[in-house]
Design an enzyme around this catalytic site. Structure first.
Site, PDB file in Angstrom:
ATOM      1  N   ILE A 155       0.834  -1.214   0.000  1.00  0.00           N
ATOM      2  CA  ILE A 155       0.000   0.000   0.000  1.00  0.00           C
ATOM      3  C   ILE A 155       0.866   1.261   0.000  1.00  0.00           C
ATOM      4  O   ILE A 155       0.591   2.217  -0.740  1.00  0.00           O
ATOM      5  CB  ILE A 155      -0.975  -0.011   1.205  1.00  0.00           C
ATOM      6  CG1 ILE A 155      -1.894  -1.236   1.117  1.00  0.00           C
ATOM      7  CG2 ILE A 155      -1.797   1.277   1.245  1.00  0.00           C
ATOM      8  CD1 ILE A 155      -2.803  -1.447   2.311  1.00  0.00           C
ATOM      9  N   ASP A 174      11.289   2.552   5.407  1.00  0.00           N
ATOM     10  CA  ASP A 174      10.893   1.172   5.700  1.00  0.00           C
ATOM     11  C   ASP A 174      12.158   0.457   6.155  1.00  0.00           C
ATOM     12  O   ASP A 174      13.133   0.408   5.404  1.00  0.00           O
ATOM     13  CB  ASP A 174      10.309   0.511   4.433  1.00  0.00           C
ATOM     14  CG  ASP A 174       9.656  -0.832   4.722  1.00  0.00           C
ATOM     15  OD1 ASP A 174      10.259  -1.630   5.458  1.00  0.00           O
ATOM     16  OD2 ASP A 174       8.544  -1.078   4.208  1.00  0.00           O
ATOM     17  N   CYS A 233      -4.117   5.024   8.048  1.00  0.00           N
ATOM     18  CA  CYS A 233      -5.073   4.054   7.491  1.00  0.00           C
ATOM     19  C   CYS A 233      -4.467   2.663   7.582  1.00  0.00           C
ATOM     20  O   CYS A 233      -4.810   1.782   6.787  1.00  0.00           O
ATOM     21  CB  CYS A 233      -5.386   4.394   6.026  1.00  0.00           C
ATOM     22  SG  CYS A 233      -6.306   5.917   5.829  1.00  0.00           S
ATOM     23  N   ALA A 234      -3.540   2.465   8.539  1.00  0.00           N
ATOM     24  CA  ALA A 234      -2.863   1.161   8.638  1.00  0.00           C
ATOM     25  C   ALA A 234      -3.455   0.349   9.790  1.00  0.00           C
ATOM     26  O   ALA A 234      -4.372  -0.449   9.574  1.00  0.00           O
ATOM     27  CB  ALA A 234      -1.366   1.363   8.806  1.00  0.00           C
ATOM     28  N   ARG A 235      -2.965   0.576  10.989  1.00  0.00           N
ATOM     29  CA  ARG A 235      -3.456  -0.158  12.155  1.00  0.00           C
ATOM     30  C   ARG A 235      -3.500   0.760  13.360  1.00  0.00           C
ATOM     31  O   ARG A 235      -2.592   1.574  13.568  1.00  0.00           O
ATOM     32  CB  ARG A 235      -2.534  -1.350  12.476  1.00  0.00           C
ATOM     33  CG  ARG A 235      -2.838  -2.587  11.637  1.00  0.00           C
ATOM     34  CD  ARG A 235      -4.174  -3.232  12.043  1.00  0.00           C
ATOM     35  NE  ARG A 235      -4.579  -4.318  11.160  1.00  0.00           N
ATOM     36  CZ  ARG A 235      -5.458  -4.211  10.150  1.00  0.00           C
ATOM     37  NH1 ARG A 235      -6.030  -3.068   9.874  1.00  0.00           N
ATOM     38  NH2 ARG A 235      -5.800  -5.265   9.426  1.00  0.00           N
ATOM     39  N   ASP A 259      -8.282   6.283  10.463  1.00  0.00           N
ATOM     40  CA  ASP A 259      -9.260   5.265  10.047  1.00  0.00           C
ATOM     41  C   ASP A 259      -9.252   4.088  11.018  1.00  0.00           C
ATOM     42  O   ASP A 259     -10.175   3.277  11.013  1.00  0.00           O
ATOM     43  CB  ASP A 259      -8.906   4.760   8.636  1.00  0.00           C
ATOM     44  CG  ASP A 259      -9.908   3.734   8.120  1.00  0.00           C
ATOM     45  OD1 ASP A 259     -11.116   4.040   8.148  1.00  0.00           O
ATOM     46  OD2 ASP A 259      -9.490   2.625   7.717  1.00  0.00           O
ATOM     47  N   GLU A 264     -11.215  -0.977  18.845  1.00  0.00           N
ATOM     48  CA  GLU A 264     -12.313  -0.795  17.884  1.00  0.00           C
ATOM     49  C   GLU A 264     -13.475  -1.695  18.263  1.00  0.00           C
ATOM     50  O   GLU A 264     -13.229  -2.844  18.627  1.00  0.00           O
ATOM     51  CB  GLU A 264     -11.824  -1.116  16.467  1.00  0.00           C
ATOM     52  CG  GLU A 264     -10.723  -0.159  16.012  1.00  0.00           C
ATOM     53  CD  GLU A 264     -10.238  -0.426  14.593  1.00  0.00           C
ATOM     54  OE1 GLU A 264     -10.780  -1.313  13.918  1.00  0.00           O
ATOM     55  OE2 GLU A 264      -9.309   0.258  14.156  1.00  0.00           O
ATOM     56  N   HIS A 282     -12.782   2.537  10.499  1.00  0.00           N
ATOM     57  CA  HIS A 282     -12.023   1.452   9.851  1.00  0.00           C
ATOM     58  C   HIS A 282     -12.671   1.035   8.522  1.00  0.00           C
ATOM     59  O   HIS A 282     -13.021  -0.133   8.313  1.00  0.00           O
ATOM     60  CB  HIS A 282     -11.892   0.240  10.788  1.00  0.00           C
ATOM     61  CG  HIS A 282     -10.747  -0.661  10.428  1.00  0.00           C
ATOM     62  ND1 HIS A 282     -10.017  -1.354  11.351  1.00  0.00           N
ATOM     63  CD2 HIS A 282     -10.197  -0.977   9.220  1.00  0.00           C
ATOM     64  CE1 HIS A 282      -9.084  -2.066  10.738  1.00  0.00           C
ATOM     65  NE2 HIS A 282      -9.177  -1.848   9.433  1.00  0.00           N
ATOM     66  N   GLY A 284     -11.154   1.506   5.610  1.00  0.00           N
ATOM     67  CA  GLY A 284     -10.106   1.456   4.582  1.00  0.00           C
ATOM     68  C   GLY A 284     -10.388   0.431   3.489  1.00  0.00           C
ATOM     69  O   GLY A 284     -10.096   0.665   2.313  1.00  0.00           O
ATOM     70  N   ALA A 285     -10.941  -0.703   3.875  1.00  0.00           N
ATOM     71  CA  ALA A 285     -11.178  -1.767   2.885  1.00  0.00           C
ATOM     72  C   ALA A 285     -12.606  -1.753   2.348  1.00  0.00           C
ATOM     73  O   ALA A 285     -12.994  -2.622   1.575  1.00  0.00           O
ATOM     74  CB  ALA A 285     -10.892  -3.115   3.529  1.00  0.00           C
TER      75      ALA A 285
HETATM   76  N1  LIG Z   1      -7.573   0.554   7.028  1.00  0.00           N
HETATM   77  C1  LIG Z   1      -7.826  -0.615   6.472  1.00  0.00           C
HETATM   78  O1  LIG Z   1      -8.956  -1.043   6.368  1.00  0.00           O
HETATM   79  C2  LIG Z   1      -6.688  -1.431   5.931  1.00  0.00           C
HETATM   80  C3  LIG Z   1      -6.873  -2.186   4.761  1.00  0.00           C
HETATM   81  C4  LIG Z   1      -5.796  -2.908   4.263  1.00  0.00           C
HETATM   82  C5  LIG Z   1      -4.573  -2.912   4.942  1.00  0.00           C
HETATM   83  N2  LIG Z   1      -4.445  -2.193   6.086  1.00  0.00           N
HETATM   84  C6  LIG Z   1      -3.172  -2.148   6.804  1.00  0.00           C
HETATM   85  O2  LIG Z   1      -2.243  -1.390   6.056  1.00  0.00           O
HETATM   86  C7  LIG Z   1      -0.926  -1.779   6.423  1.00  0.00           C
HETATM   87  C8  LIG Z   1      -0.065  -1.980   5.192  1.00  0.00           C
HETATM   88  O3  LIG Z   1      -0.598  -3.052   4.429  1.00  0.00           O
HETATM   89  P1  LIG Z   1       0.230  -3.631   3.180  1.00  0.00           P
HETATM   90  O4  LIG Z   1      -0.688  -4.526   2.447  1.00  0.00           O
HETATM   91  O5  LIG Z   1       0.911  -2.527   2.460  1.00  0.00           O
HETATM   92  O6  LIG Z   1       1.314  -4.511   3.945  1.00  0.00           O
HETATM   93  P2  LIG Z   1       2.781  -4.891   3.428  1.00  0.00           P
HETATM   94  O7  LIG Z   1       3.208  -6.045   4.270  1.00  0.00           O
HETATM   95  O8  LIG Z   1       2.815  -5.033   1.943  1.00  0.00           O
HETATM   96  O9  LIG Z   1       3.641  -3.597   3.807  1.00  0.00           O
HETATM   97  C9  LIG Z   1       3.936  -3.241   5.113  1.00  0.00           C
HETATM   98  C10 LIG Z   1       5.333  -2.636   5.118  1.00  0.00           C
HETATM   99  O10 LIG Z   1       5.617  -2.153   6.427  1.00  0.00           O
HETATM  100  C11 LIG Z   1       6.988  -2.344   6.642  1.00  0.00           C
HETATM  101  N3  LIG Z   1       7.352  -2.262   8.042  1.00  0.00           N
HETATM  102  C12 LIG Z   1       7.444  -3.267   8.955  1.00  0.00           C
HETATM  103  N4  LIG Z   1       7.880  -2.768  10.134  1.00  0.00           N
HETATM  104  C13 LIG Z   1       8.040  -1.438   9.965  1.00  0.00           C
HETATM  105  C14 LIG Z   1       8.461  -0.383  10.806  1.00  0.00           C
HETATM  106  N5  LIG Z   1       8.852  -0.616  12.069  1.00  0.00           N
HETATM  107  N6  LIG Z   1       8.493   0.872  10.306  1.00  0.00           N
HETATM  108  C15 LIG Z   1       8.147   1.108   9.031  1.00  0.00           C
HETATM  109  N7  LIG Z   1       7.760   0.143   8.165  1.00  0.00           N
HETATM  110  C16 LIG Z   1       7.699  -1.110   8.631  1.00  0.00           C
HETATM  111  C17 LIG Z   1       7.284  -3.699   6.008  1.00  0.00           C
HETATM  112  O11 LIG Z   1       8.678  -3.852   5.709  1.00  0.00           O
HETATM  113  C18 LIG Z   1       6.440  -3.646   4.755  1.00  0.00           C
HETATM  114  O12 LIG Z   1       7.175  -3.187   3.644  1.00  0.00           O
HETATM  115  C19 LIG Z   1      -1.082  -3.026   7.288  1.00  0.00           C
HETATM  116  O13 LIG Z   1      -1.007  -2.652   8.643  1.00  0.00           O
HETATM  117  C20 LIG Z   1      -2.487  -3.492   6.987  1.00  0.00           C
HETATM  118  O14 LIG Z   1      -3.035  -4.230   8.044  1.00  0.00           O
HETATM  119  C21 LIG Z   1      -5.470  -1.450   6.587  1.00  0.00           C
END
Ligand SMILES: NC(=O)c1ccc[n+]([C@@H]2O[C@H](COP(=O)([O-])OP(=O)(O)OC[C@H]3O[C@@H](n4cnc5c(N)ncnc54)[C@H](O)[C@@H]3O)[C@@H](O)[C@H]2O)c1
Length: 318
Positions: A155, A174, A233-235, A259, A264, A282, A284-285
């Protein structure tokens, strides 16, 4: 056992394409949604596969009665509603579908960049209240601004790529980027410290881990530019919500968008009371396209596992 005897229960609403893929491949699929935990427990013993989204809770108690279960699948990423250790103990594979909702989550982060920069939710609310308060809605342009992308995976890369198209300068951090890796055009790799200090917008795209929990706490928040914007929008949990409230209450940061939350559903948090904090529950998806994609991905993983013995997208190791 012949293949057509494998039975899959779809326990939460899921795109019809998923059922069609599994049925066409020879699995016997029952869609039985909205069951109570007790009702699920009564029927789970008949199934080899269980497909859920987030409504059904796959607890150790449910798994106790799942005498034939081989696979539990979550259409989506988070498996918080599945007791993974209990499944592992029962030799039940747990899978998720991380690929399907990346675009949806990335587009939400991009949407927040514009919404924050132009105060769109606030101006909408103001006009709905009958006001015409032009002065209150002076915004900023994103062209030429620096976007810091923390977590440069699926993402993060997508968001960075689109931001370059919007004429933003992209900084990416990263810790798992290989030394010597070449950044995509328009993007510069940076340390976290450098990214935090130089960015006008910061968007988070990493998982919640012991390393990322609270990473955006008081210290790092105060290192951000006073007029910067922060988007998560991650976690939930990557940003310390109490610290964000404290620093923003004192006028640090121009805005934030959340988000995802430490807990939650989250209820009325102090940070959400700030006028320059935007939020979504939440979602995002939550696009039609993503829901279809995750359901199709789940169905394909079930077919591969139950009928061909291939393991993909495993969350646990048996
Ligand atoms: N809001 C939502 O509804 C929603 C939907 C989809 C995904 N997500 C979340 O988005 C995030 C990213 O998803 P993705 O598919 O790109 O995952 P991904 O695994 O492809 O990418 C995550 C990246 O984070 C990096 N990372 C790990 N530890 C780190 C740190 N300490 N500092 C910085 N970067 C670090 C990893 O090396 C990896 O490149 C995840 O947390 C996922 O759960 C949220």
């Amino acid at each position: 056992m012949s293949q057509d005897q494998f039975r899959v229960l779809v326990a939460d609403d899921m795109a019809a394409d998923a059922v069609a893929i599994m049925s066409d491949a020879g699995l016997k699929v029952d869609v039985n949604t909205g069951r109570t935990p007790e009702q699920l427990k009564e029927i789970i013993g008949q199934y080899h596969g269980l497909a859920v989204r987030s409504s059904s809770k796959v607890t150790s108690s449910l798994l106790e009665g799942a005498s034939q279960l081989k696979i539990v699948g979550r259409a989506g990423v988070g498996v918080d509603n599945i007791d993974v250790p209990a499944a592992t103990k029962k030799q039940v594979l747990v899978i998720n579908t991380p690929a399907g909702n990346g675009i949806a989550a990335g587009e939400l982060a991009l949407g927040y960049i514009f919404a924050l920069a132009r105060k769109l939710p606030q101006s909408t609310a103001s006009m709905k209240a009958g006001q015409w308060d032009k002065k209150a809605f002076m915004g900023v342009e994103i062209t030429g601004k620096t976007l810091g992308v923390v977590g440069f995976g699926n993402i993060g890369r997508m968001v960075g790529d689109r931001a370059v198209g919007l004429k933003m300068n992209v900084l990416a951090y990263d810790p798992f980027i290989q030394p010597g890796a070449v950044p995509p055009s328009g993007t510069e790799f940076a340390t976290l410290e450098e990214l935090i200090k130089r960015s006008d917008f910061i968007t988070l795209h990493m998982p919640l881990t012991p390393d990322t929990k609270g990473l955006f706490g008081r210290d790092n928040l105060l290192k951000m530019k006073k007029n910067a914007y922060l988007i998560n929008c991650a976690r939930g949990g990557i940003i310390d919500e109490a610290a964000l409230y404290e620093v923003m209450k004192d006028g640090h940061l121009a805005g934030a968008a959340l988000d995802v939350f430490e807990e939650e559903p989250c209820g009325p948090l102090p940070v959400l009371s700030l006028p320059n904090v935007l939020s979504s529950p939440h979602t995002g998806a939550s696009t039609k396209e993503a829901q279809v994609k995750v359901a199709i991905e789940l169905a394909e993983v079930f077919v591969d596992f139950l009928l061909k013995g291939k393991v993909r997208n495993a969350v646990n190791k048996l």
